[in-house]
Design a protein around this motif. Structure first.
Motif, PDB file in Angstrom:
ATOM      1  N   VAL A   1       0.845  -1.208   0.000  1.00  0.00           N
ATOM      2  CA  VAL A   1       0.000   0.000   0.000  1.00  0.00           C
ATOM      3  C   VAL A   1       0.873   1.248   0.000  1.00  0.00           C
ATOM      4  N   GLY A   2       1.953   1.245   0.770  1.00  0.00           N
ATOM      5  CA  GLY A   2       2.867   2.384   0.790  1.00  0.00           C
ATOM      6  C   GLY A   2       3.512   2.632  -0.561  1.00  0.00           C
ATOM      7  N   LYS A   3       3.940   1.579  -1.234  1.00  0.00           N
ATOM      8  CA  LYS A   3       4.544   1.722  -2.571  1.00  0.00           C
ATOM      9  C   LYS A   3       3.525   2.261  -3.573  1.00  0.00           C
ATOM     10  N   ILE A   4       2.302   1.762  -3.480  1.00  0.00           N
ATOM     11  CA  ILE A   4       1.251   2.241  -4.393  1.00  0.00           C
ATOM     12  C   ILE A   4       0.968   3.719  -4.124  1.00  0.00           C
ATOM     13  N   ARG A   5       0.927   4.122  -2.852  1.00  0.00           N
ATOM     14  CA  ARG A   5       0.670   5.522  -2.520  1.00  0.00           C
ATOM     15  C   ARG A   5       1.795   6.425  -3.018  1.00  0.00           C
TER      16      ARG A   5
ATOM     17  N   LYS B   1       3.805   5.816  -5.612  1.00  0.00           N
ATOM     18  CA  LYS B   1       3.681   5.900  -7.078  1.00  0.00           C
ATOM     19  C   LYS B   1       2.503   6.797  -7.478  1.00  0.00           C
ATOM     20  N   HIS B   2       1.419   6.676  -6.738  1.00  0.00           N
ATOM     21  CA  HIS B   2       0.233   7.485  -7.052  1.00  0.00           C
ATOM     22  C   HIS B   2       0.507   8.970  -6.785  1.00  0.00           C
ATOM     23  N   SER B   3       1.154   9.294  -5.689  1.00  0.00           N
ATOM     24  CA  SER B   3       1.464  10.704  -5.397  1.00  0.00           C
ATOM     25  C   SER B   3       2.525  11.237  -6.365  1.00  0.00           C
ATOM     26  N   ALA B   4       3.450  10.395  -6.814  1.00  0.00           N
ATOM     27  CA  ALA B   4       4.447  10.826  -7.790  1.00  0.00           C
ATOM     28  C   ALA B   4       3.803  11.123  -9.139  1.00  0.00           C
TER      29      ALA B   4
END
Length: 169
Positions: A156-160, A162-165
């Motif tokens: 979830v942290g990695k997805i967040r 990537k999503h914020s980037a």
């Protein structure tokens, strides 16, 4: 330790060195106690004894003046249990406060304390029940909260990230 320690140590080199040194010292002490238990008590008794290190301390007797070492062992157990419980409790309260985005974690201390005491009476009502629970339930439980839950948080942290980037571009 990994939930509390990194947040309170500023320099990563100092943090890594202290964590590695503590792990080596703790692992070395555990190996020494295990070897002493096997060498003094024997393989079979060490395996079936409920508290082999306490039994090992009970058997220590040096001359006539150094006896009852098990009292020192019990005091060390109580002290380590107190600090370990306090550390787990602080990590739980501060982690839950971060998840709920609270500014102060102290609001959660009393409700979680009541829940922890109640839960401790429900989970382990007796020693035979504890042994059965450890044998039958501990492995799936520890896999869930020690492997799958942190892995899910990492994903979830990695997805967040990537999503914020992608949003900032």
């Amino acid at each position: 330790m990994l939930s509390v320690f990194p947040a309170h140590v500023a320099e990563p080199d100092q943090r890594n060195r202290a964590f590695f040194t503590g792990s080596l010292i703790g692992g070395g002490i555990m190996i020494i106690i295990l070897l002493l238990g096997i060498l003094v008590l024997g393989n079979t008794y060490t395996r079936i004894a409920l508290y082999p290190s306490y039994e090992l301390a009970r058997r220590i007797e040096v001359a006539d003046f150094l006896k009852n070492i098990e009292v020192i062992m019990a005091i060390m157990w109580f002290l380590s249990l107190y600090f370990k419980t306090s550390l787990y409790y602080y990590a739980t309260v501060s982690g839950l406060a971060q998840i709920l985005e609270l500014k102060n974690y102290r609001i959660l201390t009393l409700p979680l304390g009541v829940i922890a005491v109640t839960f401790s009476l429900i989970v382990y009502p007796s020693i035979p029940y504890e042994q059965t629970w450890d044998r039958d339930t501990w492995i799936p439980y520890s896999l869930l909260f020690g492997l799958f839950y942190p892995l899910g948080l990492l994903i979830v942290g990695k997805i967040r990230v990537k999503h914020s980037a992608s949003l900032s571009k």
